[in-house]
Design an enzyme around this catalytic site. Structure first.
Site, PDB file in Angstrom:
ATOM      1  N   ASN A 121      -1.890  -9.923  13.322  1.00  0.00           N
ATOM      2  CA  ASN A 121      -2.236  -8.839  12.391  1.00  0.00           C
ATOM      3  C   ASN A 121      -1.811  -7.650  12.808  1.00  0.00           C
ATOM      4  O   ASN A 121      -1.329  -6.815  11.632  1.00  0.00           O
ATOM      5  CB  ASN A 121      -3.821  -9.163  12.088  1.00  0.00           C
ATOM      6  CG  ASN A 121      -4.574  -9.892  11.130  1.00  0.00           C
ATOM      7  OD1 ASN A 121      -4.409  -9.912  10.229  1.00  0.00           O
ATOM      8  ND2 ASN A 121      -4.718 -11.200  12.005  1.00  0.00           N
ATOM      9  N   ASP A 172       3.387 -15.447  15.690  1.00  0.00           N
ATOM     10  CA  ASP A 172       3.398 -16.634  16.898  1.00  0.00           C
ATOM     11  C   ASP A 172       4.987 -16.925  16.829  1.00  0.00           C
ATOM     12  O   ASP A 172       5.161 -17.565  17.840  1.00  0.00           O
ATOM     13  CB  ASP A 172       2.686 -17.518  16.668  1.00  0.00           C
ATOM     14  CG  ASP A 172       0.991 -17.411  16.468  1.00  0.00           C
ATOM     15  OD1 ASP A 172       0.763 -16.282  16.746  1.00  0.00           O
ATOM     16  OD2 ASP A 172       0.277 -18.393  15.953  1.00  0.00           O
ATOM     17  N   ARG A 230       0.711  -1.246   0.044  1.00  0.00           N
ATOM     18  CA  ARG A 230      -0.054   0.020  -0.004  1.00  0.00           C
ATOM     19  C   ARG A 230       0.720   1.312  -0.032  1.00  0.00           C
ATOM     20  O   ARG A 230       0.524   2.352  -0.648  1.00  0.00           O
ATOM     21  CB  ARG A 230      -0.997  -0.117   1.155  1.00  0.00           C
ATOM     22  CG  ARG A 230      -2.288  -1.040   1.408  1.00  0.00           C
ATOM     23  CD  ARG A 230      -3.011  -0.861   2.494  1.00  0.00           C
ATOM     24  NE  ARG A 230      -4.021  -1.904   2.547  1.00  0.00           N
ATOM     25  CZ  ARG A 230      -3.671  -2.954   3.372  1.00  0.00           C
ATOM     26  NH1 ARG A 230      -2.632  -2.999   4.335  1.00  0.00           N
ATOM     27  NH2 ARG A 230      -4.451  -4.065   3.465  1.00  0.00           N
ATOM     28  N   CYS A 244      -7.602 -19.590  14.360  1.00  0.00           N
ATOM     29  CA  CYS A 244      -8.519 -19.551  15.435  1.00  0.00           C
ATOM     30  C   CYS A 244      -9.760 -20.294  15.080  1.00  0.00           C
ATOM     31  O   CYS A 244     -10.659 -20.747  16.006  1.00  0.00           O
ATOM     32  CB  CYS A 244      -8.691 -18.330  16.049  1.00  0.00           C
ATOM     33  SG  CYS A 244      -7.163 -17.469  16.514  1.00  0.00           S
ATOM     34  N   ARG A 272      -1.937  -8.203  -6.558  1.00  0.00           N
ATOM     35  CA  ARG A 272      -1.575  -7.009  -5.893  1.00  0.00           C
ATOM     36  C   ARG A 272       0.133  -6.808  -5.928  1.00  0.00           C
ATOM     37  O   ARG A 272       0.743  -6.147  -5.143  1.00  0.00           O
ATOM     38  CB  ARG A 272      -1.664  -6.776  -4.296  1.00  0.00           C
ATOM     39  CG  ARG A 272      -3.468  -6.973  -4.185  1.00  0.00           C
ATOM     40  CD  ARG A 272      -3.634  -6.882  -2.845  1.00  0.00           C
ATOM     41  NE  ARG A 272      -3.468  -5.463  -2.250  1.00  0.00           N
ATOM     42  CZ  ARG A 272      -3.596  -4.772  -1.260  1.00  0.00           C
ATOM     43  NH1 ARG A 272      -3.880  -5.557  -0.183  1.00  0.00           N
ATOM     44  NH2 ARG A 272      -3.478  -3.612  -0.874  1.00  0.00           N
ATOM     45  N   GLU A 278       5.577 -19.687   1.201  1.00  0.00           N
ATOM     46  CA  GLU A 278       4.774 -20.251   2.002  1.00  0.00           C
ATOM     47  C   GLU A 278       4.823 -21.771   1.852  1.00  0.00           C
ATOM     48  O   GLU A 278       4.989 -22.214   0.607  1.00  0.00           O
ATOM     49  CB  GLU A 278       3.262 -19.842   1.885  1.00  0.00           C
ATOM     50  CG  GLU A 278       2.315 -20.724   2.608  1.00  0.00           C
ATOM     51  CD  GLU A 278       2.335 -20.753   3.867  1.00  0.00           C
ATOM     52  OE1 GLU A 278       2.443 -21.889   4.451  1.00  0.00           O
ATOM     53  OE2 GLU A 278       2.941 -20.027   4.904  1.00  0.00           O
TER      54      GLU A 278
END
Length: 474
Positions: free
Chosen positions: A328, A306, A41, A64, A91, A54
């Site tokens: 986040n 985490d 952004r 969660c 993006r 990933e």
């Protein structure tokens, strides 16, 4: 462009060699992709190239929510996915799925990655690096722990594997090992699936994040749901049948039949890469960062989610708090700093909520043993109240425990166990802890009141009044 290395290896030129910076992100879930998205952004692709690795099949999902998907409250797996790989790539983020980073070369400013399916390896240079490797389920080294039918639940892949087992198992007996948040939530999920559930917990009461007196309320409620609670017991082995699949879980004193076993013992920071690279780790094994989420001692490496330890604003010590809310926020802060802005993460007060069926469980701040460990003298009070005015239909009982520093009256912690309307009341205490309020100051809080929502004195304020009186007595 790239420079050919030996064999199938290649090394991507750094972004600066192409007239722009390159950001490399390890891990494409909450922290990693929040950081990548926020950086994008602030800086366009002509200024900043973003490459993300990933090793799994999914990105930007709610871990969660996995127990509620397993339990059937959430119908489809994809409902837990906030943004797909294709959406990230649209993006201008070069997202490489099923690719595992195997080494961080800090001195050389590069990472080595391996394609999980083909085995091909290559180096990728970076100008800035974000480590968001998450956490891994605790899996004790026990005989039979790797048997088919034994599951940890941390990723969507884990959740799918568990559902596959549940769908292919004839028996309806489940054992959950551990009674923390994951264990309690998975016990509920399995009850919802029609399983007979036994929870084996090495603590004296479930929910070790609560004091034992509050954990006892959870124990009683779980037994009321038909869950067999085995506290103060430790699993010694997983027993298998002739087909090699799990058939029971054994403790020192007994065996508990199981067609499926779920490990709910907790998680640890996934920091093997960081450790091998010589990056600083804390006492809990998590990466240590400054307020800007930059890894301590490193100019161009950030970490979040985490895999990090954060400052506890109440105790003043570092702790590991693996929650999506923090991940986040970390990602937003990292992305802002990588993108040329400035943001900080001051710390946490340790707020968490959960439920088992209709029982709501919440805590924030310190438990009694936490306060003792850091040398605080405190008072503790527990009050029984209701979620609504006692005369209003649907009012349900609620227990609130509050800790305050003995000399100053500073709020130290709150735990709440009750039914509908109980858990989110902990947010009042979370704000008070963050603001450093005393319990005396809390008694004057102007909280909303109407009979359908609260008694005239909200249960949290009743506890604050009682704690303030106890502080004044010293």
């Amino acid at each position: 462009m790239s420079r050919t290395r030996s064999g199938s290896e290649s090394e991507s030129a750094s972004g600066s060699e192409q007239g722009r910076e390159r950001l490399v992100v390890i891990g494409a879930d909450a922290a990693g992709m929040s950081a990548a998205s926020q950086a994008r952004r602030l800086k366009g692709p002509d200024e900043l190239e973003i490459v993300a690795f990933e090793r799994g099949h999914f990105t930007s999902y709610s871990a969660c929510g996995i127990p509620y998907w397993v339990g059937g409250d959430v119908a489809e797996r994809d409902q837990l996915i906030a943004r797909t790989p294709e959406e990230h790539r649209a993006r201008d983020i070069d997202l490489r799925m099923r690719t595992e980073v195997t080494k961080i070369d800090v001195a050389g400013g590069r990472v080595r990655a391996r394609d999980v399916d083909s085995g091909a390896e290559s180096w990728t240079s970076y100008d800035k690096l974000v480590i968001a490797t998450g956490a891994r389920p605790v899996q004790p080294e026990l005989p039979g722990i790797d048997a088919p039918g034994v599951h940890g639940v941390q990723t969507l892949d884990d959740g799918q594997a568990l559902l596959d087992t549940l769908g292919g198992t004839r028996g309806r007996r489940a054992v959950v090992v551990g009674a923390g948040y994951i264990g309690v939530e998975m016990a509920e999920a399995l009850i919802n699936r029609g399983y007979r559930v036994t929870v084996v917990n090495r603590g004296k009461e479930p929910m070790s994040t609560l004091d034992p007196d509050m954990g006892r309320l959870v124990h009683e409620a779980m037994e009321g749901l038909g869950i067999t609670m085995v506290d103060d017991a430790e699993v010694t082995k997983v027993l298998t049948g002739d087909d090699g699949r799990v058939r029971a879980v054994a403790t020192q004193d007994a065996e508990y039949p199981a067609d499926v076993v779920v490990l709910g013992i907790g998680v640890r920071p996934e920091t093997a890469l960081a450790r091998a690279a010589g990056l600083p780790l804390g006492v809990h094994g998590g990466l240590l960062t400054d307020l800007a989420m930059r890894v301590r001692g490193q100019e161009n490496i950030w970490a979040g989610g985490d895999c990090v330890e954060v400052l506890d604003l109440v105790s003043g010590q570092e702790r590991h708090v693996p929650l999506g809310t923090h991940a986040n926020k970390h990602g937003q802060i990292i992305g802002t700093n990588v993108g040329g802005g400035y943001a900080t993460f001051p710390g946490v007060v340790g707020t968490a909520v959960s439920k088992v069926c209709d029982l709501e469980i919440a805590r924030t701040g310190l438990r009694e043993k936490d306060a003792r460990r850091v040398g605080l003298r405190f008072v503790a009070v527990t009050v029984e109240s209701t979620s609504r005015a006692g005369y209003y239909p649907g009012a349900s009982p609620m227990s609130v425990k509050m800790l305050a520093e003995r000399r100053t009256g500073r709020l130290l912690g709150v735990q709440i166990v009750g039914r509908e309307g109980a858990a989110k009341r902990v947010d009042i205490a979370a704000v008070a802890l963050t603001a450093g309020m005393t319990v005396e100051q809390m008694t004057a809080l102007d909280l909303g009141y109407a009979p359908p929502f609260s008694p005239v004195w909200d249960p949290v304020l009743v506890a604050a009044r009682k704690a303030a009186a106890k502080v004044r007595a010293f």
